[in-house]
Design a protein around this motif. Structure first.
Motif, short mmCIF file in Angstrom:
data_model
loop_
_atom_site.label_atom_id
_atom_site.label_comp_id
_atom_site.label_asym_id
_atom_site.label_seq_id
_atom_site.Cartn_x
_atom_site.Cartn_y
_atom_site.Cartn_z
N LEU A 44 0.68 -1.30 0.03
CA LEU A 44 0.03 -0.16 0.03
C LEU A 44 0.94 1.30 0.04
N LEU A 45 2.19 1.24 0.74
CA LEU A 45 2.87 2.39 0.85
C LEU A 45 3.38 2.56 -0.63
N ALA A 46 3.95 1.45 -1.31
CA ALA A 46 4.41 1.64 -2.72
C ALA A 46 3.47 2.21 -3.61
N LEU A 47 1.89 1.80 -3.47
CA LEU A 47 1.01 2.36 -4.37
C LEU A 47 0.87 3.80 -4.25
N ALA A 48 0.89 3.82 -2.95
CA ALA A 48 0.50 5.40 -2.48
C ALA A 48 1.40 6.49 -3.18
N LEU A 49 2.66 5.88 -3.11
CA LEU A 49 3.92 6.74 -3.91
C LEU A 49 3.78 7.03 -5.14
N ALA A 50 3.54 5.64 -5.71
CA ALA A 50 3.08 5.56 -7.24
C ALA A 50 2.09 6.48 -7.81
N ALA A 51 0.93 6.33 -6.99
CA ALA A 51 -0.22 7.32 -7.22
C ALA A 51 0.13 8.68 -7.14
N GLY A 52 0.83 9.11 -6.05
CA GLY A 52 1.29 10.48 -6.05
C GLY A 52 2.26 10.97 -7.04
N ILE A 53 3.05 10.01 -7.57
CA ILE A 53 3.90 10.42 -8.63
C ILE A 53 3.25 10.61 -10.01
N ALA A 54 2.04 9.70 -10.18
CA ALA A 54 1.19 9.73 -11.45
C ALA A 54 0.38 11.10 -11.24
N LEU A 55 -0.04 11.53 -10.05
CA LEU A 55 -0.93 12.60 -9.88
C LEU A 55 -0.10 13.93 -10.11
N ILE A 56 1.35 13.91 -9.81
CA ILE A 56 2.04 15.00 -9.73
C ILE A 56 2.27 14.94 -11.54
N GLY A 57 2.44 13.92 -12.14
CA GLY A 57 2.64 14.05 -13.51
C GLY A 57 1.34 14.12 -14.51
N SER A 58 0.25 14.61 -13.92
CA SER A 58 -0.88 14.82 -14.62
C SER A 58 -1.24 16.38 -14.59
N GLY A 59 -1.98 16.61 -15.52
CA GLY A 59 -2.53 17.88 -15.87
C GLY A 59 -2.40 18.56 -17.00
N ASP A 60 -2.46 19.79 -17.23
CA ASP A 60 -2.39 20.50 -18.59
C ASP A 60 -0.94 20.50 -19.15
N TYR A 61 -0.02 20.08 -18.35
CA TYR A 61 1.31 19.95 -18.75
C TYR A 61 1.96 18.76 -18.04
N PRO A 62 1.54 17.66 -19.12
CA PRO A 62 1.92 16.13 -18.42
C PRO A 62 3.54 15.89 -18.34
N MET A 63 3.91 15.30 -17.37
CA MET A 63 5.37 14.80 -17.07
C MET A 63 5.26 13.31 -16.92
N THR A 64 6.32 12.47 -17.39
CA THR A 64 6.55 11.23 -17.12
C THR A 64 6.79 10.85 -15.90
N PRO A 65 6.70 9.58 -15.26
CA PRO A 65 7.11 9.52 -14.05
C PRO A 65 8.59 9.60 -13.86
N GLY A 66 9.41 9.59 -14.75
CA GLY A 66 11.08 9.63 -14.64
C GLY A 66 11.27 11.16 -14.44
N GLU A 67 10.61 12.09 -15.07
CA GLU A 67 10.77 13.49 -15.14
C GLU A 67 10.31 13.80 -13.74
N VAL A 68 9.24 13.32 -13.14
CA VAL A 68 8.93 13.64 -12.02
C VAL A 68 9.68 13.43 -10.87
N VAL A 69 10.29 12.24 -10.86
CA VAL A 69 11.11 11.81 -9.61
C VAL A 69 12.51 12.54 -9.94
#
Length: 361
Positions: A44-69
């Motif tokens: 669940l901790l890994a899923l929460a972190l993954a969901a957080g990274i995915a949410l940061i990368g979402s929006g009008d200016y999308p970013m890949t998980p690698g760019e977010v990290v």
């Protein structure tokens, strides 16, 4: 030295499946470790972190998980740093904190009341926070900080009122639920009254807040909520063992040395503060507190409130729901409270049907 207790080998078992490992140090300290619960918590901790990274990368200016990290670890250009650090990271941190707070509070209420319907959504605490926030909006035309303060005051005042009305030589779970349901109905009527007193601008602001959303959250919401979580979450976790004993009944808990009334009052007060602070930060997001604890318990298959898995499950549910709403409907087109309300309502209907088939209602 460590030993493993297999299912069916005595009172040390966790539940129907999985092993319980008892770790003992040379100094005589013994630690009971539920292997399945630990694995579920890590997942669940890994899923929460993954969901957080995915949410940061979402929006009008999308970013890949690698760019977010890379941006979170100090890389990225100036534009990416601004988008991540100033615009999107606070939203994710608020979502994770609110989800964890709701998950733990829901686990506390359901354990104390010994009722799967025991939740801040049902017992009136979210409605109390709504009354406090709407009072500030309608009568004082205040800003964001004052609205949050009004929500905290309203939630805490509602909790204290329910405690006093339900107290009769202690807090009984069934009486607490009944008083909470009655308070919820009265507070909802007050919400409707306040909406009739608001002008169009105030009504729009109030409706937006009451829906529950993570949109536009910044560091002003992160730090107060983080401070509350740092204080209240460890306090509730400290009482995890007494809470587990309460599920066996007051007499059994007293026989094991648990101060029943003291434990109930402390954990309920901490849960009320968590709910009020989380509601102040993101609005009364529905059903996360109701669904996170039983889902965590089904995964761990472990008795007791499962406080840490419930917190992680709440964080996963809220951030994943916010990410899903952006992917399905577009950036900030659907507040996360609408999606959790639809999904949580379906879960509530399923729960009621299950409880009725089991003959408990």
């Amino acid at each position: 030295m460590s030993t493993t207790v297999k299912p069916g080998q005595g009172p040390g078992k966790a539940s129907g499946t999985g092993a319980v490992r008892a770790v003992r140090t040379r100094g005589g300290l013994s630690l009971r470790l539920d292997v399945r619960a630990v694995v579920v918590g890590l997942v669940l901790l890994a899923l929460a972190l993954a969901a957080g990274i995915a949410l940061i990368g979402s929006g009008d200016y999308p970013m890949t998980p690698g760019e977010v990290v890379a941006t979170l670890t100090g890389g990225g250009d100036a534009g990416q740093q601004f988008i991540v650090q100033d615009l999107r990271l606070p939203r994710v941190l608020v979502g994770l904190s609110v989800g964890a707070a709701f998950g733990v509070a829901g686990a506390v209420f359901q354990t104390v009341t010994r009722n799967p319907l025991g939740s801040p959504d049902v017992l009136g605490f979210a409605q109390g926070s709504s009354v406090g926030a709407l009072t500030v909006i309608v009568y004082f035309q205040a800003g964001t900080f004052a609205v949050a303060a009004g929500a905290v005051v309203g939630g805490v005042a509602t909790g204290l009122a329910i405690f006093l009305l339900a107290w009769k030589g202690g807090i009984h779970g069934y009486r607490f639920v009944l008083v909470g349901i009655g308070a919820s109905a009265m507070l909802y009527a007050m919400v409707l009254y306040l909406m009739t007193k608001a002008n169009i601008v105030e009504a729009t602001q109030a409706t937006t807040w009451m829906t529950g959303s993570l949109s536009g959250r910044d560091w002003d919401q992160v730090w107060p909520l983080a401070a509350v979580c740092v204080v209240c979450l460890p306090l509730v976790f400290f009482y995890g063992r007494p809470l587990r004993m309460l599920e066996m009944g007051d007499d059994a808990a007293c026989a094991l040395g648990v101060r029943v009334d003291r434990v109930r009052v402390v954990v309920l007060l901490a849960a009320v503060v968590l709910v009020a602070s989380a509601t102040a930060a993101a609005g009364p997001i529905a059903f996360v507190a109701l669904t996170a604890p039983p889902l965590a318990r089904r995964l761990t298959r472990s008795p007791g409130p499962n406080l840490v898995p419930a917190a992680l499950m709440g964080a996963v549910l809220l951030v994943a729901a916010d990410w899903s709403s952006q992917q399905i409907f577009g950036a900030d087109q659907l507040p996360v409270g609408v999606l959790t309300g639809v999904l949580g309502g379906g879960y509530l209907l399923w729960l009621l049907a299950t409880e009725r088939r089991a003959g408990r209602i």
